[in-house]
Design a protein around this motif. Structure first.
Motif, PDB file in Angstrom:
ATOM      1  N   ILE A 161      44.963  38.947  41.819  1.00 39.88           N
ATOM      2  CA  ILE A 161      43.943  38.460  40.971  1.00 39.88           C
ATOM      3  C   ILE A 161      44.285  37.337  40.226  1.00 39.88           C
ATOM      4  O   ILE A 161      43.380  36.467  40.161  1.00 39.88           O
ATOM      5  N   THR A 162      45.843  36.998  39.874  1.00 37.85           N
ATOM      6  CA  THR A 162      45.979  35.737  39.365  1.00 37.85           C
ATOM      7  C   THR A 162      45.777  34.512  40.163  1.00 37.85           C
ATOM      8  O   THR A 162      45.127  33.542  39.939  1.00 37.85           O
ATOM      9  N   VAL A 163      46.103  34.635  41.414  1.00 44.67           N
ATOM     10  CA  VAL A 163      45.933  33.563  42.573  1.00 44.67           C
ATOM     11  C   VAL A 163      44.314  33.398  42.551  1.00 44.67           C
ATOM     12  O   VAL A 163      43.960  32.286  42.427  1.00 44.67           O
ATOM     13  N   LEU A 164      43.501  34.442  42.927  1.00 44.65           N
ATOM     14  CA  LEU A 164      42.276  34.089  43.095  1.00 44.65           C
ATOM     15  C   LEU A 164      41.448  33.616  41.805  1.00 44.65           C
ATOM     16  O   LEU A 164      40.579  32.811  42.212  1.00 44.65           O
ATOM     17  N   LYS A 165      42.009  34.049  40.750  1.00 40.15           N
ATOM     18  CA  LYS A 165      41.363  33.481  39.583  1.00 40.15           C
ATOM     19  C   LYS A 165      41.709  32.004  39.466  1.00 40.15           C
ATOM     20  O   LYS A 165      40.569  31.149  39.015  1.00 40.15           O
ATOM     21  N   GLU A 166      42.768  31.538  39.780  1.00 40.29           N
ATOM     22  CA  GLU A 166      43.197  30.123  39.795  1.00 40.29           C
ATOM     23  C   GLU A 166      42.381  29.276  40.847  1.00 40.29           C
ATOM     24  O   GLU A 166      41.784  28.303  40.461  1.00 40.29           O
ATOM     25  N   LEU A 167      42.093  29.938  41.962  1.00 36.92           N
ATOM     26  CA  LEU A 167      41.418  29.317  42.959  1.00 36.92           C
ATOM     27  C   LEU A 167      39.882  29.211  42.617  1.00 36.92           C
ATOM     28  O   LEU A 167      39.206  28.142  42.765  1.00 36.92           O
ATOM     29  N   LYS A 168      39.549  30.370  42.080  1.00 41.13           N
ATOM     30  CA  LYS A 168      37.949  30.339  41.682  1.00 41.13           C
ATOM     31  C   LYS A 168      37.529  29.491  40.555  1.00 41.13           C
ATOM     32  O   LYS A 168      36.590  28.834  40.452  1.00 41.13           O
ATOM     33  N   ALA A 169      38.717  29.224  39.486  1.00 44.71           N
ATOM     34  CA  ALA A 169      38.570  28.191  38.491  1.00 44.71           C
ATOM     35  C   ALA A 169      38.312  26.867  39.052  1.00 44.71           C
ATOM     36  O   ALA A 169      37.645  26.053  38.480  1.00 44.71           O
ATOM     37  N   MET A 170      38.874  26.733  40.395  1.00 44.46           N
ATOM     38  CA  MET A 170      38.666  25.333  40.734  1.00 44.46           C
ATOM     39  C   MET A 170      37.064  25.011  41.690  1.00 44.46           C
ATOM     40  O   MET A 170      37.035  23.967  41.934  1.00 44.46           O
ATOM     41  N   GLY A 171      36.636  26.196  41.587  1.00 45.02           N
ATOM     42  CA  GLY A 171      35.175  26.216  42.236  1.00 45.02           C
ATOM     43  C   GLY A 171      35.207  26.529  43.857  1.00 45.02           C
ATOM     44  O   GLY A 171      34.180  26.346  44.424  1.00 45.02           O
ATOM     45  N   ILE A 172      36.340  27.054  44.298  1.00 43.95           N
ATOM     46  CA  ILE A 172      36.356  27.411  45.657  1.00 43.95           C
ATOM     47  C   ILE A 172      35.795  28.867  45.806  1.00 43.95           C
ATOM     48  O   ILE A 172      35.776  29.816  45.036  1.00 43.95           O
ATOM     49  N   TYR A 173      35.226  28.960  46.940  1.00 46.99           N
ATOM     50  CA  TYR A 173      34.332  30.233  47.335  1.00 46.99           C
ATOM     51  C   TYR A 173      35.408  30.935  47.924  1.00 46.99           C
ATOM     52  O   TYR A 173      36.072  30.794  48.800  1.00 46.99           O
ATOM     53  N   ILE A 174      35.474  32.308  47.659  1.00 48.96           N
ATOM     54  CA  ILE A 174      36.490  33.267  47.980  1.00 48.96           C
ATOM     55  C   ILE A 174      35.771  34.454  48.592  1.00 48.96           C
ATOM     56  O   ILE A 174      34.929  34.908  47.820  1.00 48.96           O
ATOM     57  N   SER A 175      36.154  34.945  50.002  1.00 48.39           N
ATOM     58  CA  SER A 175      35.878  36.256  50.457  1.00 48.39           C
ATOM     59  C   SER A 175      36.738  36.957  50.941  1.00 48.39           C
ATOM     60  O   SER A 175      38.020  36.577  51.255  1.00 48.39           O
ATOM     61  N   ILE A 176      36.619  38.348  51.065  1.00 49.55           N
ATOM     62  CA  ILE A 176      37.452  39.423  51.438  1.00 49.55           C
ATOM     63  C   ILE A 176      37.079  39.646  52.850  1.00 49.55           C
ATOM     64  O   ILE A 176      35.873  40.243  53.083  1.00 49.55           O
ATOM     65  N   ASP A 177      38.158  39.243  53.589  1.00 54.16           N
ATOM     66  CA  ASP A 177      37.885  39.420  55.345  1.00 54.16           C
ATOM     67  C   ASP A 177      37.949  40.927  55.664  1.00 54.16           C
ATOM     68  O   ASP A 177      38.850  41.511  55.107  1.00 54.16           O
ATOM     69  N   ASP A 178      37.397  41.140  56.649  1.00 55.02           N
ATOM     70  CA  ASP A 178      37.533  42.588  57.402  1.00 55.02           C
ATOM     71  C   ASP A 178      37.427  43.661  56.200  1.00 55.02           C
ATOM     72  O   ASP A 178      38.114  44.834  56.327  1.00 55.02           O
ATOM     73  N   PHE A 179      36.378  43.512  55.677  1.00 51.26           N
ATOM     74  CA  PHE A 179      36.163  44.554  54.528  1.00 51.26           C
ATOM     75  C   PHE A 179      35.755  45.952  55.200  1.00 51.26           C
ATOM     76  O   PHE A 179      34.975  45.877  56.220  1.00 51.26           O
ATOM     77  N   GLY A 180      36.370  46.983  54.579  1.00 48.48           N
ATOM     78  CA  GLY A 180      36.091  48.171  55.090  1.00 48.48           C
ATOM     79  C   GLY A 180      37.371  48.758  55.969  1.00 48.48           C
ATOM     80  O   GLY A 180      37.273  49.981  56.306  1.00 48.48           O
ATOM     81  N   THR A 181      38.124  47.945  56.432  1.00 45.59           N
ATOM     82  CA  THR A 181      39.349  48.283  57.246  1.00 45.59           C
ATOM     83  C   THR A 181      40.491  48.585  56.407  1.00 45.59           C
ATOM     84  O   THR A 181      41.570  49.253  56.863  1.00 45.59           O
ATOM     85  N   GLY A 182      40.833  48.172  54.991  1.00 48.73           N
ATOM     86  CA  GLY A 182      41.923  48.438  54.174  1.00 48.73           C
ATOM     87  C   GLY A 182      41.479  49.677  53.287  1.00 48.73           C
ATOM     88  O   GLY A 182      40.548  50.459  53.529  1.00 48.73           O
ATOM     89  N   TYR A 183      42.144  49.544  52.104  1.00 47.32           N
ATOM     90  CA  TYR A 183      42.017  50.659  51.014  1.00 47.32           C
ATOM     91  C   TYR A 183      41.876  50.276  49.791  1.00 47.32           C
ATOM     92  O   TYR A 183      42.327  50.861  48.852  1.00 47.32           O
TER      93      TYR A 183
END
Ligand code: C2E
Ligand code: CA
Ligand code: CA
Ligand code: CA
Length: 279
Positions: A163-185
């Motif tokens: 959450i911490t890292v993604l917040k910082e990246l997102k604040a920079m305006g970067i697009y973020i996606s969760i890969d292989d969704f549905g295979t984790g928990y």
């Protein structure tokens, strides 16, 4: 007896050494490959299912070991991750893909996002945000045209860090996606707390849409769930027109797969990028 034990040990030792040596050789070759510039990126187009336009290219690494052999990431990424060399390789990927996307924009291609796969080591390194910021500055790429993919399993390893890292990246305006969704928990509550833009539905669900009837229900539910959370949905591994039509009918946003295009060399991807309208 002790004597036998000793002999056994001596018989066993050489094969252990051979294995270790093989590993060391591959490790050394990976290091040399990076220094010699033997890695290259292929790019796989992503299509907006509403407009039929290219909206992104996923960068996928290959190793051109010699003139004939193009080695797939499955054969060297795991070792690169184990040895930590993935951090340097990953930085090369970021640098190369951002430079390429900037070059595409300067060449007049319609703007698109370049998507990059992050490995766990890179994510946990602590200076990821700094490295990304530096590369964006250096290449002049607008952050909205960089997409970072982290797998669901990486995201779930340390939720607070994620959450911490993604917040910082997102604040920079970067697009973020969760890969292989549905295979984790990931649970619904963690998903709600992840500051991401999109979910990439794992290709295993798309591949077996018709062979496993429950996959249809899963894909349908994931799309509804994602949209309910205000996220975009990207389907990967789309190989047939039936799959594409099904995803379109459910309102899936973006599709990627062999039906649209295989991963392409830089030159071929450039040509593909100019044909902005796919259907
Ligand atoms: P991924 O991120 O899930 O990437 C999708 C993989 O599915 C790619 O394999 C792609 O070529 C393949 N693919 C795309 N469309 C289709 C389709 O319609 N049908 C089928 N059967 N396959 C399709 P690839 O290029 O061999 O990459 C494998 C994995 O290696 C990637 O899975 C990713 O986890 C990893 N990888 C690739 N490049 C990088 C990189 O630069 N850094 C890191 N850390 N990992 C990478
Ligand atoms: Ca990916
Ligand atoms: Ca994937
Ligand atoms: Ca995968």
């Amino acid at each position: 007896t002790k004597q036998q034990g000793k002999n056994n040990y001596q018989l066993y030792a050489p094969s252990m050494n051979t294995k270790a040596l093989e590993r060391l050789t591959l490790e050394n070759n990976l290091y040399k490959a990076l220094k010699r510039g033997e890695f290259l990126l292929h790019y796989q187009p992503q299509i907006d299912l509403n407009t039929g336009q290219i909206v992104g290219m996923e960068a996928l690494i290959r190793w051109q070991r010699d003139e004939v052999e193009l080695i797939s990431p499955a054969q060297f990424i795991p070792l690169a991750e184990e040895t930590g060399l993935i951090v340097a390789i990953g930085e090369w990927v970021l640098q190369t893909a951002c430079t390429q996307n900037r070059a595409w924009q300067l060449a007049g291609l319609p703007p698109l996002r370049v998507a990059i796969n992050l490995s766990a080591c890179q994510f946990q390194q602590g200076n990821l945000v700094q490295i990304v910021r530096q590369i964006l500055q250096q290449t002049g790429l607008d952050p909205q045209y960089l997409e970072l993919e982290i797998t669901e399993s990486i995201a779930m390893q340390d939720i607070n860090l994620t959450i911490t890292v993604l917040k910082e990246l997102k604040a920079m305006g970067i697009y973020i996606s969760i890969d292989d969704f549905g295979t984790g928990y990931s649970s619904l509550s963690t998903l709600r707390d992840f500051p991401v833009d999109a979910l990439k539905i794992d290709q295993s669900f798309i591949r077996e849409l018709w062979t496993h009837s429950s996959n249809k229900a899963i894909v349908k539910s994931v799309i509804a769930l994602g949209h309910g959370l205000g996220l975009k949905l990207i389907a990967e591994g789309v190989e047939t027109t039936e799959q594409l039509q099904f995803l379109r009918s459910l309102g899936c946003d973006v599709a990627q797969g062999y039906f649209i295009s295989r991963p392409l060399s830089t030159e071929a991807a450039t040509q593909f990028g100019f044909v902005s309208q796919i259907f």
